[in-house]
Design an enzyme around this catalytic site. Structure first.
Site, short mmCIF file in Angstrom:
data_model
loop_
_atom_site.label_atom_id
_atom_site.label_comp_id
_atom_site.label_asym_id
_atom_site.label_seq_id
_atom_site.Cartn_x
_atom_site.Cartn_y
_atom_site.Cartn_z
N ARG A 38 34.43 -40.88 53.88
CA ARG A 38 33.91 -41.53 55.11
C ARG A 38 32.09 -40.98 55.62
O ARG A 38 31.77 -42.00 56.29
CB ARG A 38 34.75 -41.14 56.25
CG ARG A 38 35.81 -41.97 56.34
CD ARG A 38 36.84 -41.69 57.38
NE ARG A 38 37.81 -42.90 57.54
CZ ARG A 38 38.73 -42.74 58.03
NH1 ARG A 38 39.32 -41.63 58.84
NH2 ARG A 38 40.06 -43.51 58.07
N LYS A 200 56.97 -51.27 57.93
CA LYS A 200 57.61 -52.36 59.06
C LYS A 200 57.29 -53.54 58.92
O LYS A 200 56.16 -53.96 58.64
CB LYS A 200 57.26 -51.85 60.50
CG LYS A 200 58.17 -50.45 60.86
CD LYS A 200 57.45 -50.31 62.35
CE LYS A 200 58.47 -49.26 63.10
NZ LYS A 200 57.68 -49.06 64.39
N GLY A 357 44.30 -47.67 55.11
CA GLY A 357 45.48 -46.95 55.28
C GLY A 357 46.08 -46.35 54.12
O GLY A 357 45.43 -45.84 53.18
N GLY A 380 43.97 -49.39 60.55
CA GLY A 380 44.44 -50.40 61.73
C GLY A 380 43.48 -51.51 62.07
O GLY A 380 43.62 -52.54 62.42
P1 AMP Z 1 53.04 -48.74 57.12
O1 AMP Z 1 52.03 -47.34 57.92
O2 AMP Z 1 53.57 -49.51 57.76
O3 AMP Z 1 51.85 -49.22 55.75
O4 AMP Z 1 53.91 -47.82 56.03
C1 AMP Z 1 53.43 -47.01 55.03
C2 AMP Z 1 54.68 -46.01 54.98
O5 AMP Z 1 55.80 -46.66 54.62
C3 AMP Z 1 54.46 -44.88 53.91
O6 AMP Z 1 54.63 -43.46 54.54
C4 AMP Z 1 55.65 -44.79 53.00
O7 AMP Z 1 56.34 -43.72 52.71
C5 AMP Z 1 56.54 -45.83 53.84
N1 AMP Z 1 57.56 -46.81 52.99
C6 AMP Z 1 57.21 -47.33 51.92
N2 AMP Z 1 58.24 -48.03 51.13
C7 AMP Z 1 59.27 -47.35 51.80
C8 AMP Z 1 60.72 -47.56 51.63
N3 AMP Z 1 61.12 -48.26 50.73
N4 AMP Z 1 61.48 -46.96 52.60
C9 AMP Z 1 61.11 -46.08 53.57
N5 AMP Z 1 59.53 -45.95 53.93
C10 AMP Z 1 58.95 -46.68 52.87
#
Ligand code: AMP
Length: 402
Positions: A38, A200, A357, A380
């Site tokens: 960064r 999510k 991210g 974000g």
């Molecule tokens: P996000 O911040 O929504 O992009 O999510 C990233 C996080 O999702 C990471 O910490 C991953 O470990 C988690 N993740 C990805 N795939 C899975 C899964 N199948 N089950 C649970 N967590 C997951």
């Protein structure tokens, strides 16, 4: 069309140039910087100001000190690192506003560089308090924002300050980010494939809604795919599930069919009896599903093959969100294969964009960052921008120049 002023349009000679950068770097317990990406990302803007005879006053946040001085979150180590990679002396001031700062700034020579202390040691920063904005504005003639990672925040140093300086503009890093996440997505070379993953569905609904009209192929992996598998009637065991988004998943499956968009979901997965590095694992087809109590934690080899094939036949690829719980090696294979496939596609002339991210961390971990057209510096902010939301930091600059 975003019509904002760019740093090259401003005469900087002899001016105090207050520059918001994103120096929110990872530090270890000995306060050693673990990744200076960064800091180097801000160099083109800093060098431009020096070259054009401006006085560089840098400001940033670091971590979440919640409005109090926290010694371990001081920007002092960043000043030392910046000085090293810039090859210039960087003066560090232990505050970001007030008399000491003003005195130092008044004695600056053209081309000198100052770094102010962590903005978030002041509560007023995140609250965008007008008095604090005025105090920041008092330090400068010109405001340059080059902190892409905080463009979606309505803070004093990203929004309020623009009201109290003569001119405001964006720097090189923001310009590059907006170009890659903007025109390459609005007007892509086709075929265009978007890959979404992460935990999510609900976090990504707005992005999906915007992309579904623009892409030829939409790939969904990671934890969020489990809600789609559930919507299709498959067993997902104890995997992450958003009950509230099942209806949405069904709607999207229908919408993709109507629009003739290829919606690719995992056809197999790596399942584990615990969410843990010592878990017992197995590979199952999505149709067979995960038994009770088991977790789907990565995409399986067949899904990887199908996803990579789609990537290789695309000319623009956008990726946001890991394909599995990649922080644990056992469940990182799918994510790493997608990273490799993006690097290969870049070598064949595709434009590849990673939306910050966790997918940016994954590409760094794989050592392939240099082989991607653009890795965004803001998770974000890039998600908000991809949703089509006007970012408050960009809006403030536009408004202040009307
Ligand atoms: P996000 O911040 O929504 O992009 O999510 C990233 C996080 O999702 C990471 O910490 C991953 O470990 C988690 N993740 C990805 N795939 C899975 C899964 N199948 N089950 C649970 N967590 C997951």
């Amino acid at each position: 069309m975003i019509n904002k002023k760019f740093i090259e349009e401003i005469n900087l000679k002899g001016k105090h140039v207050l520059t918001r950068v994103d120096f929110n770097v990872p530090l270890n317990s000995e306060l050693k910087i673990m990744d200076n990406g960064r800091i180097s990302a801000a160099l083109p803007t800093i060098r431009h100001i020096i070259k054009h005879g401006g006085k560089v006053i840098l400001m940033s946040h670091l971590g979440r000190p919640l409005g109090e001085r926290v010694e371990s979150l001081s920007l002092k180590p960043v000043a030392d690192e910046l000085s090293k990679i810039l090859g210039e002396r960087v003066y560090f001031i232990q505050n970001c506003v007030g008399e000491v700062v003003e005195n130092k700034i008044n004695s600056m020579q053209n081309g000198e560089v100052i770094l102010l202390e962590n903005l978030r040691f002041q509560k007023a920063e995140t609250m965008n308090e007008i008095e604090f904005c005025k105090q920041l504005g008092k330090l400068a003639d010109v405001f340059i924002n080059d902190a892409f990672g905080t463009l979606h925040r309505e803070h004093a140093s990203t929004v309020g300050v623009t009201q109290f300086v003569d001119e405001s503009a964006i720097g090189y890093l923001i310009q590059k980010e907006l170009q890659f996440l903007g025109s390459n997505v609005t007007n892509p070379k086709r075929p265009f494939t978007a890959i979404l993953g992460g935990a999510k569905v609900s976090d990504k609904i707005k992005v999906i809604e915007r992309l579904i009209d623009k892409v030829e192929t939409l790939i969904i992996g990671g934890g969020m795919a489990c809600t789609f598998l559930k919507a299709k009637g498959y067993k997902i065991g104890a995997s992450i599930l958003e009950e509230d988004s099942i209806d949405y998943a069904n709607q999207l499956i229908r919408k993709a069919k109507e629009k003739n968009t290829d919606l690719l979901l995992p056809i197999d997965g790596v399942i584990a009896d615990h969410f843990d590095k010592n878990a017992k694992t197995s590979i199952v087809s999505s149709e067979a599903g995960a038994p009770k109590g088991w977790f789907i934690l990565d995409i399986g080899p067949k899904s990887t093959e199908v996803f990579c094939k789609a990537i290789q036949s695309s000319r623009t690829i956008l990726w946001n969100g890991p394909m599995g719980a990649f922080e644990i090696d056992k469940f990182s294979r799918g994510t790493m294969k997608i990273a490799q496939s993006l690097a290969e596609a870049t070598s064949k002339g595709a434009i590849t964009i990673i939306g910050g991210g966790d997918s940016a961390s994954a590409i760094k971990k794989s050592g392939l960052s240099e082989r991607i057209s653009h890795v965004s510096t803001g998770g974000g902010a890039s998600l908000k921008f991809l949703e089509g939301t006007m970012l408050p930091g960009v809006n403030a600059i536009q408004q202040s120049n009307l």
